[in-house]
Design a protein around this motif. Structure first.
Motif, PDB file in Angstrom:
ATOM      1  N   UNK B 104      -7.430   2.279  11.421  1.00 24.76           N
ATOM      2  CA  UNK B 104      -7.074   1.633  10.040  1.00 24.76           C
ATOM      3  C   UNK B 104      -6.744   2.598   8.960  1.00 24.76           C
ATOM      4  N   UNK B 105      -5.636   2.557   8.113  1.00 28.68           N
ATOM      5  CA  UNK B 105      -5.421   3.294   7.143  1.00 28.68           C
ATOM      6  C   UNK B 105      -6.016   2.648   5.732  1.00 28.68           C
ATOM      7  N   UNK B 106      -6.638   3.829   5.176  1.00 36.14           N
ATOM      8  CA  UNK B 106      -7.515   3.689   3.837  1.00 36.14           C
ATOM      9  C   UNK B 106      -6.581   4.166   2.763  1.00 36.14           C
ATOM     10  N   UNK B 107      -6.673   3.293   1.657  1.00 34.55           N
ATOM     11  CA  UNK B 107      -6.481   3.920   0.218  1.00 34.55           C
ATOM     12  C   UNK B 107      -7.872   3.891  -0.546  1.00 34.55           C
ATOM     13  N   UNK B 131     -10.912   6.325  10.948  1.00 32.53           N
ATOM     14  CA  UNK B 131      -9.945   5.632  10.033  1.00 32.53           C
ATOM     15  C   UNK B 131      -8.962   6.716   9.695  1.00 32.53           C
ATOM     16  N   UNK B 132      -8.060   6.519   9.103  1.00 34.97           N
ATOM     17  CA  UNK B 132      -6.984   7.541   8.613  1.00 34.97           C
ATOM     18  C   UNK B 132      -6.940   7.355   7.171  1.00 34.97           C
ATOM     19  N   UNK B 133      -7.316   8.385   6.366  1.00 31.85           N
ATOM     20  CA  UNK B 133      -7.206   8.092   4.915  1.00 31.85           C
ATOM     21  C   UNK B 133      -6.034   8.424   4.421  1.00 31.85           C
ATOM     22  N   UNK B 134      -5.254   7.453   4.243  1.00 32.74           N
ATOM     23  CA  UNK B 134      -3.687   7.568   3.901  1.00 32.74           C
ATOM     24  C   UNK B 134      -3.469   8.028   2.301  1.00 32.74           C
ATOM     25  N   UNK B 135      -4.565   7.711   1.540  1.00 30.78           N
ATOM     26  CA  UNK B 135      -4.126   8.217   0.225  1.00 30.78           C
ATOM     27  C   UNK B 135      -5.367   8.074  -0.639  1.00 30.78           C
ATOM     28  N   UNK B 136      -5.512   8.868  -1.867  1.00 27.22           N
ATOM     29  CA  UNK B 136      -6.473   8.483  -2.675  1.00 27.22           C
ATOM     30  C   UNK B 136      -5.680   8.216  -3.926  1.00 27.22           C
ATOM     31  N   UNK B 177       2.336  -1.887   2.569  1.00 28.19           N
ATOM     32  CA  UNK B 177       2.723  -1.588   3.950  1.00 28.19           C
ATOM     33  C   UNK B 177       2.077  -0.325   4.422  1.00 28.19           C
ATOM     34  N   UNK B 178       1.355   0.313   3.638  1.00 26.84           N
ATOM     35  CA  UNK B 178       0.870   1.725   4.075  1.00 26.84           C
ATOM     36  C   UNK B 178      -0.578   1.657   4.253  1.00 26.84           C
ATOM     37  N   UNK B 179      -1.335   0.592   3.745  1.00 24.24           N
ATOM     38  CA  UNK B 179      -2.719   0.623   3.861  1.00 24.24           C
ATOM     39  C   UNK B 179      -3.010  -0.721   4.491  1.00 24.24           C
ATOM     40  N   UNK B 180      -4.404  -0.320   5.406  1.00 24.99           N
ATOM     41  CA  UNK B 180      -5.060  -1.812   5.797  1.00 24.99           C
ATOM     42  C   UNK B 180      -6.125  -2.213   4.981  1.00 24.99           C
ATOM     43  N   UNK B 181      -6.766  -1.194   4.112  1.00 23.15           N
ATOM     44  CA  UNK B 181      -8.048  -1.480   3.733  1.00 23.15           C
ATOM     45  C   UNK B 181      -7.805  -0.825   2.204  1.00 23.15           C
ATOM     46  N   UNK B 182      -8.513  -1.119   1.094  1.00 19.48           N
ATOM     47  CA  UNK B 182      -8.858  -0.686  -0.031  1.00 19.48           C
ATOM     48  C   UNK B 182     -10.182  -0.415  -0.471  1.00 19.48           C
TER      49      UNK B 182
END
Lengths: 299, 299, 299, 299
Positions: B104-107, B131-136, B177-182
């Motif tokens: 899962x990609x997280x923001x 998980x992958x921490x896509x961005x903060x 389209x870049x994250x699965x979970x906020x």
């Protein structure tokens, strides 16, 4: 019928005939501990334990509890009490002294649920509750055989909408001068302000608590629908604000989506009984001070 | 600047390239487990773990989670997904499948408090958060050096009363389209319904919780004044009802009269970080199902 | 004397006359869940709940528990049991089925401490323990009035060094064909291997536990001297290795330097009673599987 | 490289420049509290908090901790210290005074596992640990970038079987006169008696703990095989008896049969970090007294 239970007399239980306790609340200022401990020392008291709490060094309240031994309680305690007035005046103290050997007398109020009553009876017979259960009062007759099997008087005082005032009058007569603490052990009737003012900070109630709280009826059903993961119980002193008095103790247990409403109620009962028993134990051991709407628990 | 942290590659970590997960909710009736497990068996899937929960045998909802292995994930999973539609139709199922290797990609949204963010970064670098921490994303710039030291992109999107709509537009562009979970890791701005509907049951928030709850501002000050003995935190999915969404996890810690308001806040922070981290971990591992306003947690 | 207590008949308690449970252990391999759930479906069983655990997908053991309903238990269960042999053979299964309405019959063994017995009696009368307390056996006569007040037969079988073998013979006669589970509720005599082999994984014992453990006598005194901060209790199945059998449940409580040896013992008793009661409840509800020296707890 | 972290300066943090603490142990007898509190009062000290513990009123040890404020610390504390010798002699006291503003200097020893170090760094930067991290010493170089990013000196002192004595000499040189407390944050080398005697009750170690304990190697594997339901950690002062020194703090977490050996280790790490951090915090705030092999924790 013989009493099946008697509080256990542990041979290891220390003799407390010379033990006294003192509870003090006052505005904080320098020299309080020095003055009180010096006073106790001069009156032959040996401080066994003390606990204190200062809300805020710069101008708040100060609370202290002393356990002390006197070699001749009968003769020395009245003198000590009389002399202490000077110290108390100087620091504007509210204070009380208690003999450890003079057990608190409890009236336990119950309705139809027995779990809280049973825990108190059990801890009492195991010797873990330093108190005397003077009577049980109930608006139902269901628990008479149980209570009487412990050798404890049982007063059945029915309560209906019409007879509420009269019932409370009977309750007050039953407890007058006979009890130090009223324990509402799942007693499902509202206690009137008139009753409450007879027992300020001397009525303990127990109720379930949720995280978050649920407004309205059927809280367990609401908790189930919201899928709470933790349920709890709160023991508090009864004030005129319903369920708004000073909190004495709380505890919780984890639950899961698998617990249905009946499971939640069952778990809730388990928490209620241990939380109420702790609150009653601490009150009985003079470990509770109340300031405004908050307790200080010296345990 | 080099990245100081990288998620650890444990040699003991099992290869999960052939592991998939399936989550199903449907009205309860006989034969569901038989049908699904027979289907999986026929499609070459080896069931490694299953958890199920039936709300009420006589007509409630049924939830099940399967972990299964396929020998050739690339080829077999699409076929399995296509074929499963027939089973799903027959039982009126809502269902999803996930590859365990597709993290899962997280923001992570933050404001000025860093405790929840730090716990997530730490668990991630320790290899405990799959998980992958896509961005903060933050409305402040304070945590940029910290976040970038982990090699994670940092988006500073200021929010003011006037620019709220525009800021949210930028946020949506950043995550689209870049994250699965906020993950709202103490993000102190209200999320709009428009944002929420883009991420149904895919925004997790954390907030403090009290036993009982306190209405109005300064809850820690109120908790202090009432002398609460337990404070807690709740992680939940965000819905339009403020702090009213399905609860994922809760936890508590004991406090006492000695804890002042600052102490309560510090303890509250500790609970918040562990509770949020558990909720994010469970979501990332596809352990959460939502039905109405309640989660089913298969952990 | 009339019985003061009877297990409560909750009107909300669901009728379980058509509910059965199945416990299975076998070497793990593909298709087990599919085969069993298909089998149950074909035999008209509606799976209400299942829990499974796979020790290690690549070649370990597999454990599963099913709760299922049959519309005509009397007629259908024997057929189902007979037919299941084929499935069991194919997967090399150890398996058992139980009717939920057929309560486990318990023999509770006690000596002089009553706290564990009381908790079991209490939970039973509150309707929280789905079991039948068939008898209490004690090497002392102290608890006879208590036990008989619940309407439960009490066997006083004294044990001395000389009469140990004979006493155990009497115990075995008392329980033979009459009980499903033996609960050692602070029974302070060693159970012989001969007795144990009559009740494999059907004797539950409770004992105190420390962190760390203390070798030698007087563990509470040692715990006090070392200043431990946590004490606990362990419930386990009895095997020939003293206190070395599969652990069913454990719990702990915090203590402090203020707790003297008597306090530690009192707290220890509280933990023991709740831990033992949970273990007995789980066994009674067929939630425990044993593999080698380990339990799988489906709760 | 700039330091990314600095301990937060909370505006709410009270000024402690006039706060001192006193720790006293002595044989119990009447008049101790009176004498000390009278002494403090006469020297212009305002007692803010006191905690005391009496092991056994009839002839045991007595322990007390005072927090007090002086209006002119620089001038008054030395006088107070000099004058207190008379009181101390009279009661045969061991005693110490500490200025709250004089933070304890820590040397943290680590090997390859970073979880305990990270927790300490984190709590320090959050302002929750009242201490100065003077240095980190490691037998590996792995954590240098992390530690130096906090602006903390890092000493890499390799240890091999051949160079053990020489390495320890270097360690002693590094810490000599520079640190008040040595924290073994998963430092996997044995500390020699010579090192220990330089820091009596000033070396804190952390290790896993089980209920029951397991003798021999691979304790997590043993715990898994026995199916333990609770694992824990113990922080203690280091004495010559390996892992046998006075226990400062312990905590535990529930586990289940579903947790494999890696899960148990991961959970164990989480417990270790919080338990060690609490022990270090309490030592740093002068809340720990040691008597024989036991700590008194005034928290």
């Amino acid at each position: 019928m013989q009493n099946m239970y008697q509080p256990q007399q542990s041979s290891q239980r220390p003799d407390k005939s010379n033990r006294a306790r003192m509870l003090i609340s006052c505005p904080d200022r320098p020299g309080i501990v020095a003055a009180v401990s010096h006073f106790l020392y001069e009156h032959g008291a040996n401080i066994v334990q003390s606990d204190q709490y200062s809300m805020d060094p710069g101008g708040g309240m100060f609370f202290i509890r002393f356990d002390f031994d006197l070699t001749d309680m009968e003769r020395e305690l009245p003198v000590l009490q009389e002399d202490f007035a000077r110290v108390a005046d100087r620091f504007d103290m509210k204070w009380s002294t208690f003999r450890a050997s003079r057990k608190k007398r409890l009236a336990i109020f119950v309705s139809k649920e027995d779990h809280c009553l049973l825990e108190l009876l059990w801890q009492w017979q195991a010797g873990d509750l330093e108190a005397e259960i003077a009577m049980v009062i109930s608006n139902h007759n269901d628990m008479r055989p149980l209570v009487e099997s412990f050798g404890i008087p049982y007063h059945h005082i029915p309560v209906t909408a019409d007879t509420k005032a009269e019932s409370e009058k009977k309750q007050l007569e039953a407890v007058a001068d006979k009890v130090d603490l009223v324990v509402l052990a799942r007693y499902m009737q509202i206690i009137s302000p008139k009753f409450i003012e007879q027992f300020p900070n001397r009525i303990i109630n127990i109720h379930h608590s949720f995280l978050p709280a649920f407004v309205g009826g059927k809280p367990y059903a609401q908790a189930y629908q919201r899928g709470v993961k933790i349920i709890g119980a709160t023991a508090h002193y009864v004030t005129e604000e319903l369920d708004g008095g000073p909190i004495i103790e709380q505890d919780v247990q984890r639950v899961s989506h698998r617990d249905n409403v009946d499971d939640l109620k069952r778990i809730g009962r388990t928490i209620e009984r241990v939380v109420l028993a702790r609150a009653v134990k601490w009150h009985s051991e003079d470990r509770l001070l109340v300031h405004q709407n908050k307790t200080v628990v010296f345990n």
